[in-house]
Design a protein around this motif. Structure first.
Motif, mmCIF file in Angstrom:
data_model
loop_
_atom_site.group_PDB
_atom_site.id
_atom_site.type_symbol
_atom_site.label_atom_id
_atom_site.label_comp_id
_atom_site.label_asym_id
_atom_site.label_seq_id
_atom_site.Cartn_x
_atom_site.Cartn_y
_atom_site.Cartn_z
ATOM 1 N N ALA A 134 11.170 24.362 80.773
ATOM 2 C CA ALA A 134 10.507 25.102 81.966
ATOM 3 C C ALA A 134 11.119 23.828 83.321
ATOM 4 O O ALA A 134 10.964 24.522 84.253
ATOM 5 N N THR A 135 11.031 22.635 83.142
ATOM 6 C CA THR A 135 11.428 21.886 84.366
ATOM 7 C C THR A 135 12.918 21.534 84.520
ATOM 8 O O THR A 135 13.287 21.013 85.568
ATOM 9 N N GLY A 136 13.726 22.303 83.658
ATOM 10 C CA GLY A 136 15.061 21.892 83.449
ATOM 11 C C GLY A 136 15.639 20.775 83.356
ATOM 12 O O GLY A 136 16.573 20.375 84.207
ATOM 13 N N SER A 137 14.865 19.657 82.878
ATOM 14 C CA SER A 137 15.034 18.479 82.580
ATOM 15 C C SER A 137 15.589 18.240 81.424
ATOM 16 O O SER A 137 15.067 18.452 79.897
ATOM 17 N N GLY A 138 16.859 18.060 81.129
ATOM 18 C CA GLY A 138 17.653 17.521 79.892
ATOM 19 C C GLY A 138 18.913 16.688 80.328
ATOM 20 O O GLY A 138 19.405 16.858 81.218
ATOM 21 N N SER A 139 18.712 15.580 79.627
ATOM 22 C CA SER A 139 19.896 14.671 79.759
ATOM 23 C C SER A 139 20.122 14.085 78.438
ATOM 24 O O SER A 139 19.403 13.660 77.576
ATOM 25 N N PRO A 144 15.501 10.504 81.967
ATOM 26 C CA PRO A 144 15.699 10.279 83.651
ATOM 27 C C PRO A 144 14.440 10.612 84.194
ATOM 28 O O PRO A 144 13.971 10.160 85.362
ATOM 29 N N ASP A 145 13.907 11.862 83.762
ATOM 30 C CA ASP A 145 12.739 12.330 84.246
ATOM 31 C C ASP A 145 11.262 11.838 83.754
ATOM 32 O O ASP A 145 10.136 12.290 84.120
ATOM 33 N N ARG A 146 11.478 10.833 83.147
ATOM 34 C CA ARG A 146 10.257 10.094 82.269
ATOM 35 C C ARG A 146 9.604 11.045 81.420
ATOM 36 O O ARG A 146 8.309 11.001 81.251
ATOM 37 N N ILE A 147 10.194 12.003 80.885
ATOM 38 C CA ILE A 147 9.693 12.723 79.765
ATOM 39 C C ILE A 147 9.838 12.021 78.602
ATOM 40 O O ILE A 147 11.090 11.925 78.091
ATOM 41 N N ALA A 174 9.507 22.872 75.163
ATOM 42 C CA ALA A 174 9.205 23.900 76.142
ATOM 43 C C ALA A 174 8.923 23.050 77.365
ATOM 44 O O ALA A 174 9.507 23.733 78.737
ATOM 45 N N ILE A 175 8.614 21.992 77.630
ATOM 46 C CA ILE A 175 8.409 21.296 78.789
ATOM 47 C C ILE A 175 9.960 21.072 79.664
ATOM 48 O O ILE A 175 10.178 21.134 80.637
ATOM 49 N N LEU A 176 10.830 20.720 78.784
ATOM 50 C CA LEU A 176 12.191 20.157 79.102
ATOM 51 C C LEU A 176 12.791 21.549 79.568
ATOM 52 O O LEU A 176 13.526 21.694 80.536
ATOM 53 N N LEU A 228 6.874 17.540 88.013
ATOM 54 C CA LEU A 228 8.113 18.097 88.274
ATOM 55 C C LEU A 228 8.269 19.560 89.032
ATOM 56 O O LEU A 228 8.971 19.797 89.882
ATOM 57 N N LEU A 229 7.410 20.432 88.214
ATOM 58 C CA LEU A 229 7.302 21.511 88.734
ATOM 59 C C LEU A 229 6.714 21.858 90.167
ATOM 60 O O LEU A 229 7.175 22.718 91.041
ATOM 61 N N ARG A 230 5.801 20.975 90.471
ATOM 62 C CA ARG A 230 5.120 20.709 91.850
ATOM 63 C C ARG A 230 6.341 20.444 92.823
ATOM 64 O O ARG A 230 6.509 20.849 93.903
#
Length: 536
Positions: A167-172, A280-283, A163-165, A493-495
């Motif tokens: 919501a933040t559009g973070s996927g690599s 790369p977003d440190r998630i 869900a975090i990935l 990231l959302l901020r």
């Protein structure tokens, strides 16, 4: 002289100072689960007031954004698995969403103690928004964590991280891995050697024989037996690797932890090695814990990351500690491009300051090695694989006697010998890949991706030492830290996305204004400032 009281408008977030708080503001409510009919005590954050101001408005005016992000992400999760673990009758328990929100929000603030979490729920305004205002005591919090250990350490972590990935559009498809050493919850000094381990086991067995009904004696006998079993296993492993066993020690109170060197020059202590994979977003997309090995957990972590992200990683960045045959084979099976250095040139062994095997280059066409001095080593013997040994070929040269680099190469009278195993081909392929400039450029990102993760866990969340005992409890504790870290990354990231949106909007408006300024014929199209009422 008369005065009138102004009534608050429906859009006014601030109630009348001399009025009363609206009725129905009790934050404690009961919710019935649709699938089981079980009732849960849940909170209502919208019914919480700070004076006469709603808590939501107060947090927004205070610039606190983390509670809203945490509550929104937890609200997207399915809590049915948690709710099914409760009996259908009896006193209504606290809602799992509120309990998990309290625990994770507390860990984000560096709060680990159950009593401190109880205090946080009663005093912290951001925590009140996340939990809806519930205030469980420390015993309820501890029982909740133990009861839902299986979900918290795997299924819920994967669901929340997904869900975090999203919501933040973070996927690599690029991942970086690393591990560290964190001290266990036991003393530095009460470490046992072989004689002490055996004496303890004998004493515990005698105590059980004297008092068979004593529960304390039975528990001590189980702990001492486990300690002796683990000690003997580690002894056997050291002998197989040709290492000394007389210096082996184990903690009597935390036998599953391994006595090993700590980070930052803090000496030796019983500790564990947690490992993570981060994008790369440190998630953190995967995590695991082993008493002493970082390489053994690589395969399950890659599987977990694939479940979280929905796809296998394409590139994996690891430091030299992961230059291992099992890690290389694991990435080859999954068709993952591994970037992992073996060491720096010239490769010297730590003990004798001599050239390592990787300083010798192998030529597959001639089946020979070339040493750092330029001499050719030919194959002099070969052994096939047996049930107890691996297949190996031995290479040597007759030029070692007069070699000027002999002191840095070998002390053996017959000269240097190089052993080649079947897995050396994979190692050489990885060395060849790491020799490319593009590969080194990509690998340079590893430190910026994964190193700050453990800095955050240690510095912001206070994970400088585990506070639970036993590998299972330590894994549960680390899972809570990992999820709290991912929530913190989601907040950041959302901020950042909000700031970026307003920066782009400001830039667009500024460019439009500059365009009209440069074009006099369009000056009449610009919106003119209108006089404000009452200022005429």
């Amino acid at each position: 002289m008369s005065s009138t009281r102004k009534l608050p408008s429906p859009d006014d977030p601030q109630y009348d100072l001399f009025g009363s708080v609206p009725a129905g503001s009790d934050a404690r409510t009961l919710r019935t689960a649709a699938h089981s009919g079980r009732r849960f005590v849940t909170g209502n954050a919208n019914a919480i007031f700070l004076g006469t101001m709603r808590l939501e408005e107060h947090l927004k005016r205070s610039g606190q954004h983390a509670p809203f992000t945490v509550a929104r992400l937890l609200g997207t999760q399915d809590w049915q698995v948690f709710e099914q673990r409760y009996a259908a009758t009896g006193r209504a328990p606290y809602a799992p969403q509120s309990m998990v929100g309290l625990i994770l929000y507390g860990v984000m603030q560096g709060v680990h103690s159950l009593r401190e979490l109880e205090r946080l729920a009663r005093l912290d305004l951001g925590c009140m928004w996340v939990t809806g205002g519930i205030a469980p005591d420390h015993a309820n919090i501890g029982r909740f964590i133990v009861q839902h250990e299986a979900s918290l350490t795997r299924d819920f972590f994967e669901s929340l991280t997904g869900a975090i990935l999203k919501a933040t559009g973070s996927g690599s498809t690029l991942l970086a891995g690393d591990g560290t050493v964190i001290e266990a919850a036991c003393s530095h000094y009460n470490l046992l050697k072989e004689d002490a381990v055996k004496a303890r086991a004998v004493a515990a067995q005698q105590a059980v024989e004297r008092a068979p009904e004593s529960q304390a004696a039975q528990q001590e006998q189980e702990r001492s037996a486990l300690c002796q079993k683990l000690f003997e296993q580690r002894q056997a492993a050291r002998r197989d690797n040709g290492k000394k066993v007389d210096t082996l020690r184990i903690s009597g109170s935390e036998p599953e932890a391994m006595v090993q060197r700590l980070k930052r020059g803090h000496g030796f202590a019983a500790s564990y090695k947690p490992s993570v994979l981060a994008n790369p977003d440190r998630i953190i997309t995967a995590f695991d814990i082993d008493p002493s090995s970082e390489t053994k957990v690589m395969a399950p972590m890659l599987d977990q990351s694939a479940r979280v992200t929905g796809a296998d990683a394409k590139e994996l960045l690891l430091d030299a500690g992961y230059f291992d045959d099992d890690v290389i084979a694991t990435t080859l099976e999954r068709d993952i491009s591994l970037l992992c250095p073996e060491g720096q040139w010239p490769a010297m062994t730590k003990e004798a300051g001599q050239y390592h095997k990787n300083a010798f280059s192998y030529d597959g066409h001639t089946d020979t090695y070339r040493c750092p001095a330029g001499q050719i080593l030919i194959r002099i013997s070969q052994c096939k694989e047996t049930p107890r040994t691996r297949a190996v070929s031995v290479y040597a040269t007759s030029s070692c006697a007069d070699c000027p680099l002999r002191a840095n190469c070998t002390k053996a009278a017959q000269g240097r010998r190089i052993k080649r195993y079947p897995e050396d081909e994979q190692r050489e392929a990885l060395r060849f890949v790491m020799g490319h400039r593009q590969a080194r450029r990509i690998f340079s990102q590893r430190k910026a991706i994964v190193e700050p993760v453990f800095s955050s866990l240690r510095g912001q969340q206070g994970l400088d030492r585990f506070r639970r005992r036993g590998l299972s409890a330590v894994r549960r504790e680390f899972a809570l830290h990992v999820m709290a870290h991912n929530l913190s990354r989601a907040v950041a990231l959302l901020r950042a996305m909000v700031f970026y949106f307003y920066a782009v909007l400001y830039a667009v408006r500024a460019s439009q204004y500059a365009f009209f300024e440069r074009m006099p014929r369009f000056s009449g199209l610009r919106p003119q400032p209108q006089p404000r009422p009452g200022l005429m």
